[in-house]
Design a protein around this motif. Structure first.
Motif, PDB file in Angstrom:
ATOM      1  N   ILE A  32     -46.269 -96.119  43.778  1.00  0.00           N
ATOM      2  CA  ILE A  32     -47.671 -95.966  43.489  1.00  0.00           C
ATOM      3  C   ILE A  32     -48.103 -97.083  42.590  1.00  0.00           C
ATOM      4  CG2 ILE A  32     -49.474 -94.661  42.567  1.00  0.00           C
ATOM      5  CD1 ILE A  32     -47.606 -92.016  43.456  1.00  0.00           C
ATOM      6  N   ALA A  33     -47.210 -97.682  41.729  1.00  0.00           N
ATOM      7  CA  ALA A  33     -47.681 -98.835  40.826  1.00  0.00           C
ATOM      8  C   ALA A  33     -47.369-100.243  41.206  1.00  0.00           C
ATOM      9  CB  ALA A  33     -46.903 -98.868  39.545  1.00  0.00           C
ATOM     10  N   VAL A  34     -46.370-100.374  42.427  1.00  0.00           N
ATOM     11  CA  VAL A  34     -46.100-101.709  42.957  1.00  0.00           C
ATOM     12  C   VAL A  34     -46.636-102.039  44.224  1.00  0.00           C
ATOM     13  CG1 VAL A  34     -43.838-102.842  43.993  1.00  0.00           C
ATOM     14  CG2 VAL A  34     -43.612-101.176  42.011  1.00  0.00           C
ATOM     15  N   ALA A  35     -47.022-100.886  44.885  1.00  0.00           N
ATOM     16  CA  ALA A  35     -47.888-101.246  46.173  1.00  0.00           C
ATOM     17  C   ALA A  35     -49.058-101.722  45.959  1.00  0.00           C
ATOM     18  CB  ALA A  35     -47.942 -99.908  47.185  1.00  0.00           C
ATOM     19  N   PRO A  36     -50.028-101.469  45.075  1.00  0.00           N
ATOM     20  CA  PRO A  36     -51.298-101.959  44.998  1.00  0.00           C
ATOM     21  C   PRO A  36     -51.120-103.482  44.567  1.00  0.00           C
ATOM     22  CG  PRO A  36     -51.619 -99.844  44.005  1.00  0.00           C
ATOM     23  CD  PRO A  36     -49.932 -99.930  44.403  1.00  0.00           C
ATOM     24  N   VAL A  37     -50.223-103.784  43.585  1.00  0.00           N
ATOM     25  CA  VAL A  37     -49.823-105.268  43.456  1.00  0.00           C
ATOM     26  C   VAL A  37     -49.603-106.192  44.479  1.00  0.00           C
ATOM     27  CG1 VAL A  37     -48.444-106.579  41.590  1.00  0.00           C
ATOM     28  CG2 VAL A  37     -49.362-104.222  40.691  1.00  0.00           C
ATOM     29  N   MET A  38     -48.732-105.636  45.260  1.00  0.00           N
ATOM     30  CA  MET A  38     -48.296-106.249  46.331  1.00  0.00           C
ATOM     31  C   MET A  38     -49.422-106.335  47.343  1.00  0.00           C
ATOM     32  SD  MET A  38     -45.411-107.008  45.502  1.00  0.00           S
ATOM     33  CE  MET A  38     -44.792-107.912  47.048  1.00  0.00           C
ATOM     34  N   ILE A  39     -50.418-105.565  47.452  1.00  0.00           N
ATOM     35  CA  ILE A  39     -51.512-105.705  48.320  1.00  0.00           C
ATOM     36  C   ILE A  39     -52.306-106.572  47.762  1.00  0.00           C
ATOM     37  CG2 ILE A  39     -53.257-104.224  49.378  1.00  0.00           C
ATOM     38  CD1 ILE A  39     -51.531-101.907  49.575  1.00  0.00           C
ATOM     39  N   LEU A  40     -52.638-106.762  46.687  1.00  0.00           N
ATOM     40  CA  LEU A  40     -53.656-107.525  46.027  1.00  0.00           C
ATOM     41  C   LEU A  40     -52.931-109.027  46.139  1.00  0.00           C
ATOM     42  CD1 LEU A  40     -55.052-105.770  43.060  1.00  0.00           C
ATOM     43  CD2 LEU A  40     -56.375-106.341  45.003  1.00  0.00           C
ATOM     44  N   PHE A  41     -51.654-109.062  45.913  1.00  0.00           N
ATOM     45  CA  PHE A  41     -51.054-110.502  46.139  1.00  0.00           C
ATOM     46  C   PHE A  41     -51.062-110.914  47.485  1.00  0.00           C
ATOM     47  CE2 PHE A  41     -47.332-112.941  47.096  1.00  0.00           C
ATOM     48  CZ  PHE A  41     -47.500-113.955  46.161  1.00  0.00           C
ATOM     49  N   GLY A  42     -50.949-109.907  48.529  1.00  0.00           N
ATOM     50  CA  GLY A  42     -50.989-110.241  49.931  1.00  0.00           C
ATOM     51  C   GLY A  42     -52.358-110.945  50.589  1.00  0.00           C
ATOM     52  N   LEU A  43     -53.373-110.142  49.748  1.00  0.00           N
ATOM     53  CA  LEU A  43     -54.912-110.654  49.944  1.00  0.00           C
ATOM     54  C   LEU A  43     -55.146-111.832  49.477  1.00  0.00           C
ATOM     55  CD1 LEU A  43     -56.518-106.967  49.773  1.00  0.00           C
ATOM     56  CD2 LEU A  43     -56.262-108.372  51.753  1.00  0.00           C
ATOM     57  N   ALA A  44     -54.499-112.061  48.258  1.00  0.00           N
ATOM     58  CA  ALA A  44     -54.713-113.486  47.563  1.00  0.00           C
ATOM     59  C   ALA A  44     -54.228-114.401  48.325  1.00  0.00           C
ATOM     60  CB  ALA A  44     -54.098-113.574  46.245  1.00  0.00           C
ATOM     61  N   VAL A  45     -53.063-114.275  49.094  1.00  0.00           N
ATOM     62  CA  VAL A  45     -52.281-115.204  49.932  1.00  0.00           C
ATOM     63  C   VAL A  45     -53.287-115.405  51.194  1.00  0.00           C
ATOM     64  CG1 VAL A  45     -50.344-115.677  51.429  1.00  0.00           C
ATOM     65  CG2 VAL A  45     -50.003-114.866  49.135  1.00  0.00           C
ATOM     66  N   LEU A  46     -53.834-114.453  51.863  1.00  0.00           N
ATOM     67  CA  LEU A  46     -54.604-114.669  52.622  1.00  0.00           C
ATOM     68  C   LEU A  46     -56.054-115.354  52.500  1.00  0.00           C
ATOM     69  CD1 LEU A  46     -54.994-111.160  54.630  1.00  0.00           C
ATOM     70  CD2 LEU A  46     -53.865-113.172  55.434  1.00  0.00           C
ATOM     71  N   GLU A  47     -56.354-115.255  51.088  1.00  0.00           N
ATOM     72  CA  GLU A  47     -57.702-115.944  50.805  1.00  0.00           C
ATOM     73  C   GLU A  47     -57.322-117.478  50.785  1.00  0.00           C
ATOM     74  OE1 GLU A  47     -61.359-117.215  49.844  1.00  0.00           O
ATOM     75  OE2 GLU A  47     -60.945-115.144  50.845  1.00  0.00           O
ATOM     76  N   LYS A  48     -56.100-117.739  50.179  1.00  0.00           N
ATOM     77  CA  LYS A  48     -55.665-118.948  49.743  1.00  0.00           C
ATOM     78  C   LYS A  48     -55.283-120.009  50.976  1.00  0.00           C
ATOM     79  CE  LYS A  48     -56.238-119.513  45.345  1.00  0.00           C
ATOM     80  NZ  LYS A  48     -57.208-120.512  44.761  1.00  0.00           N
ATOM     81  N   THR A  49     -54.652-119.271  51.868  1.00  0.00           N
ATOM     82  CA  THR A  49     -54.318-119.895  53.183  1.00  0.00           C
ATOM     83  C   THR A  49     -55.385-120.347  54.083  1.00  0.00           C
ATOM     84  OG1 THR A  49     -53.453-117.819  54.180  1.00  0.00           O
ATOM     85  CG2 THR A  49     -51.824-119.040  52.950  1.00  0.00           C
ATOM     86  N   GLY A  50     -56.438-119.438  53.873  1.00  0.00           N
ATOM     87  CA  GLY A  50     -57.640-119.794  54.885  1.00  0.00           C
ATOM     88  C   GLY A  50     -57.636-119.013  55.993  1.00  0.00           C
ATOM     89  N   ILE A  51     -56.859-117.927  56.255  1.00  0.00           N
ATOM     90  CA  ILE A  51     -56.530-116.847  57.278  1.00  0.00           C
ATOM     91  C   ILE A  51     -58.034-116.240  57.501  1.00  0.00           C
ATOM     92  CG2 ILE A  51     -55.239-115.187  58.154  1.00  0.00           C
ATOM     93  CD1 ILE A  51     -52.709-116.547  57.078  1.00  0.00           C
TER      94      ILE A  51
END
Length: 146
Positions: A32-51
């Motif tokens: 419950i603590a790890v999953a939101p951090v990983m999801i936010l990190f994945g969304l940041a990667v989507l934003e930075k890569t321009g996907i």
């Protein structure tokens, strides 16, 4: 050697079974603590890569983040924290590796350097078409006749 804990009560204490009357599946408290951090990190990667944020990219990012957070929760515990996992990963990446005998790779023939330039006169192609075998046979005949 550490043996896994087979105490069912200890395992249930680590697991969130959902609100009363509803079963949403077994979910560990640490996830419950790890999953939101990983999801936010994945969304940041989507934003930075321009996907971009399409339904497919966000859904795949959430699924990958949930699976990765499951893996992290399974591999870590109070005896082996995340810092140990990251340190082990870093040591595996930067370890000195000795090349094995006969395990060297070679460049593909398409990227090898040419020995002659295109259009240059080649010794084996004078007069008529020579093959390497006929050239080698002629050279050996010349050496045997001497």
């Amino acid at each position: 050697m550490r043996l896994p804990d087979d105490d069912e009560i200890y395992d249930v204490d680590q697991t969130y079974l959902g609100p009363p009357g509803y079963y949403i599946g077994r979910l560990r408290y640490r996830m419950i603590a790890v999953a939101p951090v990983m999801i936010l990190f994945g969304l940041a990667v989507l934003e930075k890569t321009g996907i971009g944020f399409s339904l497919l990219s966000v859904a795949l990012t959430v699924l990958v983040a949930l699976r990765l957070s499951q893996w992290i929760v399974d591999k870590t515990n109070h005896e082996r924290p995340m810092s140990v996992l990251l340190t082990t990963f870093w040591h595996e990446l930067t370890a000195v590796r000795f090349p094995g005998k006969g395990l060297r790779s070679c460049r593909p023939t398409a990227f090898r350097r040419r020995t002659t330039s295109l259009g240059d006169h080649h010794v084996l192609l004078t007069g008529h078409r020579w093959t390497w075998r006929s050239h080698a046979n002629q050279r050996s005949a010349v050496h045997q006749g001497e």
